[in-house]
Design an enzyme around this catalytic site. Structure first.
Site, PDB file in Angstrom:
ATOM      1  CG  ASP A   1      -1.742  -1.294   1.270  1.00 53.56           C
ATOM      2  OD1 ASP A   1      -2.280  -1.691   0.227  1.00 53.56           O
ATOM      3  OD2 ASP A   1      -1.787  -1.919   2.346  1.00 53.56           O
TER       4      ASP A   1
ATOM      5  CE  LYS B   1       3.006  -2.430  -4.546  1.00 49.56           C
ATOM      6  NZ  LYS B   1       2.711  -2.201  -3.141  1.00 49.56           N
TER       7      LYS B   1
ATOM      8  CB  ALA C   1      -2.361  -6.577  -5.555  1.00 48.46           C
ATOM      9  N   GLY C   2      -4.257  -4.384  -4.454  1.00 51.82           N
ATOM     10  CA  GLY C   2      -5.277  -3.403  -4.818  1.00 51.82           C
ATOM     11  C   GLY C   2      -4.561  -2.136  -5.235  1.00 51.82           C
ATOM     12  CG  HIS C   3      -1.720  -1.841  -7.969  1.00 52.13           C
ATOM     13  ND1 HIS C   3      -0.792  -2.155  -8.918  1.00 52.13           N
ATOM     14  CD2 HIS C   3      -1.247  -2.339  -6.815  1.00 52.13           C
ATOM     15  CE1 HIS C   3       0.203  -2.833  -8.360  1.00 52.13           C
ATOM     16  NE2 HIS C   3      -0.068  -2.957  -7.078  1.00 52.13           N
TER      17      HIS C   3
ATOM     18  CD  GLN D   1       0.707  -8.891  -2.662  1.00 51.26           C
ATOM     19  OE1 GLN D   1       1.439  -9.579  -3.321  1.00 51.26           O
ATOM     20  NE2 GLN D   1      -0.546  -8.670  -3.027  1.00 51.26           N
TER      21      GLN D   1
ATOM     22  CB  THR E   1      -9.881  -6.337   3.048  1.00 55.04           C
ATOM     23  OG1 THR E   1      -8.879  -5.470   3.582  1.00 55.04           O
ATOM     24  CG2 THR E   1      -9.211  -7.547   2.421  1.00 55.04           C
TER      25      THR E   1
ATOM     26  N   PRO F   1      -9.216  -0.975   8.075  1.00 58.53           N
ATOM     27  CG  PRO F   1      -9.844  -0.438  10.249  1.00 58.53           C
ATOM     28  CD  PRO F   1     -10.162  -1.357   9.120  1.00 58.53           C
ATOM     29  NE  ARG F   2      -4.135   0.270   3.091  1.00 52.55           N
ATOM     30  CZ  ARG F   2      -4.315   1.035   2.013  1.00 52.55           C
ATOM     31  NH1 ARG F   2      -3.939   2.294   2.024  1.00 52.55           N
ATOM     32  NH2 ARG F   2      -4.857   0.533   0.928  1.00 52.55           N
TER      33      ARG F   2
ATOM     34  CE  LYS G   1      -1.624   7.884   0.857  1.00 54.37           C
ATOM     35  NZ  LYS G   1      -2.493   6.746   1.208  1.00 54.37           N
TER      36      LYS G   1
HETATM   37  P1  IMP Z   1      -2.634 -12.920   1.696  1.00 52.33           P
HETATM   38  O1  IMP Z   1      -1.730 -12.323   0.650  1.00 52.33           O
HETATM   39  O2  IMP Z   1      -4.096 -12.681   1.394  1.00 52.33           O
HETATM   40  O3  IMP Z   1      -2.331 -14.352   1.969  1.00 52.33           O
HETATM   41  O4  IMP Z   1      -2.358 -12.144   3.069  1.00 52.33           O
HETATM   42  C1  IMP Z   1      -1.138 -12.285   3.782  1.00 52.33           C
HETATM   43  C2  IMP Z   1      -0.700 -10.963   4.367  1.00 52.33           C
HETATM   44  O5  IMP Z   1      -0.344 -10.067   3.339  1.00 52.33           O
HETATM   45  C3  IMP Z   1      -1.785 -10.234   5.188  1.00 52.33           C
HETATM   46  O6  IMP Z   1      -1.170  -9.552   6.246  1.00 52.33           O
HETATM   47  C4  IMP Z   1      -2.346  -9.233   4.197  1.00 52.33           C
HETATM   48  O7  IMP Z   1      -2.943  -8.127   4.838  1.00 52.33           O
HETATM   49  C5  IMP Z   1      -1.079  -8.859   3.450  1.00 52.33           C
HETATM   50  N1  IMP Z   1      -1.356  -8.360   2.099  1.00 52.33           N
HETATM   51  C6  IMP Z   1      -1.686  -9.078   1.016  1.00 52.33           C
HETATM   52  N2  IMP Z   1      -1.844  -8.279  -0.051  1.00 52.33           N
HETATM   53  C7  IMP Z   1      -1.590  -7.040   0.353  1.00 52.33           C
HETATM   54  C8  IMP Z   1      -1.552  -5.765  -0.310  1.00 52.33           C
HETATM   55  O8  IMP Z   1      -1.773  -5.633  -1.515  1.00 52.33           O
HETATM   56  N3  IMP Z   1      -1.244  -4.712   0.471  1.00 52.33           N
HETATM   57  C9  IMP Z   1      -0.948  -4.830   1.779  1.00 52.33           C
HETATM   58  N4  IMP Z   1      -0.956  -5.980   2.437  1.00 52.33           N
HETATM   59  C10 IMP Z   1      -1.274  -7.076   1.729  1.00 52.33           C
END
Ligand code: IMP
Length: 430
Positions: free
Chosen positions: A17, A20, A43-45, A228, A305, A308-309, A335
């Site tokens: 996050d 990117k 991921a969420g871009h 990630q 998801t 909150p981060r 940022k």
């Molecule tokens: P998974 O990738 O869903 O198996 O999650 C494993 C860990 O990676 C968890 O702590 C997630 O919150 C974190 N995670 C997975 N994808 C992302 C992302 O795109 N950004 C930030 N954290 C991530």
């Protein structure tokens, strides 16, 4: 005479996050080929273009640029439903401007992977949960490495799919019924949608390794987009609180079939402060007002998801480790505007454990959970920086913060993000 290679690799330097997507998008007009090579729809871009917000989970951020080539490499785990949703959304907006190619060797995230992801998390219980995104990433990579996965090439052939799925479901149903006390999955409930997904994905499937090879050899500008970030790397991250792929630079090679000497430059994306989603150590996490302020000002809620981060300050030893792992040549600092009005800005320069000062990132999880950050406090600024177009226009204290980071990490900062839009970026020397 060989043509000069022009391959950039962009990786997250913290726990994800970092922004990117925006950096990729910002560099995009000059790029010919955009590639994703690991991870999946976890991921969420988020990309903001001409006032419109677009979130990609699977597609490379370059999809918004007309005439580009976008590749999903073999190292990805692809959720076909999510893939088709994203493609169809772009089609319906008339934004399907790029050419898209998918590796036949990428693995398929099946519905049973997502179910297993959630069941395993529940079974881990409090204190052992990883806080996964629930997107089936871990279980899909497990199947890949145990050689019982389905690849894209399998679901685009109905006969192969039937044959492999018959065997796989027998095994999965044993796990669902005996271990998790769930009902078994019926064959058709999984097979029929998978067959449909395969039919719809088939037109995009191509030999992506070969396409990339050609593009590299022709001197095309290629951007490999990591998902990630380094501290979530399956080998080098804060295991077991990591994702299941190789998120640091080395994953780009296994995930595409390119070779290490194809690479021209590694761009590490560093957020001006730190965030983390999910569980796991985070030495500079701020549980007080400052942490809340960073979350509110930075809009720090998960793009995938909505969680909150967790928020906190910059961690120099963690970043030094990350720069080493990635071989970073240049930093894109994102940022910076979020720090406006924060008062003094804390930066962790070392850690303390039992009266001992630690200057480097401890890589064992036990030590990581015991250390306390030692902060330097740098002067902040209150001026609005969101319209600054050059480094010189930044307030003195913002400039000093950037220089502090460059000196501490011994890597130059090339780009500075001062707002969410593509245009709100200072080019300091990319
Ligand atoms: P998974 O990738 O869903 O198996 O999650 C494993 C860990 O990676 C968890 O702590 C997630 O919150 C974190 N995670 C997975 N994808 C992302 C992302 O795109 N950004 C930030 N954290 C991530």
């Amino acid at each position: 005479m060989s043509t000069k290679k022009n391959v950039d690799l962009l990786v997250g330097a913290q726990w994800g996050d970092e922004g990117k997507g925006k950096v990729v998008d910002m560099l995009g007009s000059d790029v010919d080929v955009f590639v994703r090579y690991q991870g999946g729809a976890n991921a969420g871009h988020t990309v903001v273009s001409e006032g419109q917000k677009v979130v990609f989970h699977l597609l490379p951020s370059g999809m918004l640029y007309p005439g580009k080539l976008c590749i999903l490499g073999n190292g990805l785990v692809i959720d076909p439903e999510q893939f088709l949703n994203e493609v169809n959304e772009l089609l319906s907006r008339g934004q399907d401007k790029a050419r898209l190619a998918v590796s036949p060797h990428a693995h398929v995230v099946m519905p049973y992977h997502k179910m297993l992801d959630r069941l395993q998390e529940e079974a881990r219980g409090k204190g052992r949960k990883i806080g996964t995104t629930g997107r089936g990433i871990g279980p899909c990579y497990v199947d890949k490495y145990s050689r019982s996965g389905l690849r894209i090439e399998d679901i685009i052939n109905a006969d192969v799919l039937r044959e492999k799925l018959t065997y796989i479901l027998e095994e999965k149903n044993q796990i669902f019924t005996k271990l998790y006390n769930q009902r078994p999955l019926a064959f058709d409930e999984i097979y029929e949608p998978a067959k449909r997904w395969g039919e719809e994905i088939a037109p995009y499937v191509d030999d992506t390794r070969k396409m990339l090879r050609l593009a590299v050899d022709e001197g095309k500008h290629i951007l490999l987009e990591g998902a990630q970030a380094a501290l979530l790397d399956i080998d080098h991250g804060t295991y077991p609180y990591v994702t299941s792929s190789s998120t640091s630079a080395s994953g780009a090679f296994t995930g595409t079939g390119l070779a290490p000497n194809d690479l021209s430059r590694v761009i590490a994306v560093v957020k001006a402060y730190t965030t983390r989603v999910g569980e796991g150590p985070f030495p500079t996490e701020d549980f007080g007002e400052d942490g809340e302020k960073l979350r509110a000002n930075g809009g720090e809620y998960g793009a995938t998801t909505g969680r909150p981060r967790r928020c906190g300050w910059l961690d120099i030893p963690a970043l030094r480790y990350s720069m080493e792992l990635n071989g970073a040549n240049v930093i894109a600092l994102t940022k910076l505007d979020v720090l406006t009005g924060m008062g003094g800005i804390k930066v962790c320069t070392s850690y303390e454990r039992d009266g001992e000062n630690l200057t480097s990132w401890p890589t064992d999880t036990g030590t990581l959970s015991e250390i306390k950050p030692v902060y330097e406090i740098l002067p902040g600024w209150d001026e609005d920086i969101t319209n600054c177009k050059s480094f010189d226009e930044l307030p003195e204290n913002a400039k000093s913060y950037v220089k502090f980071i460059e000196n501490a990490l011994n890597v130059p900062v090339g780009l500075i993000g001062v707002g969410a839009d593509r245009m709100q970026t200072i080019n300091k020397g990319m």
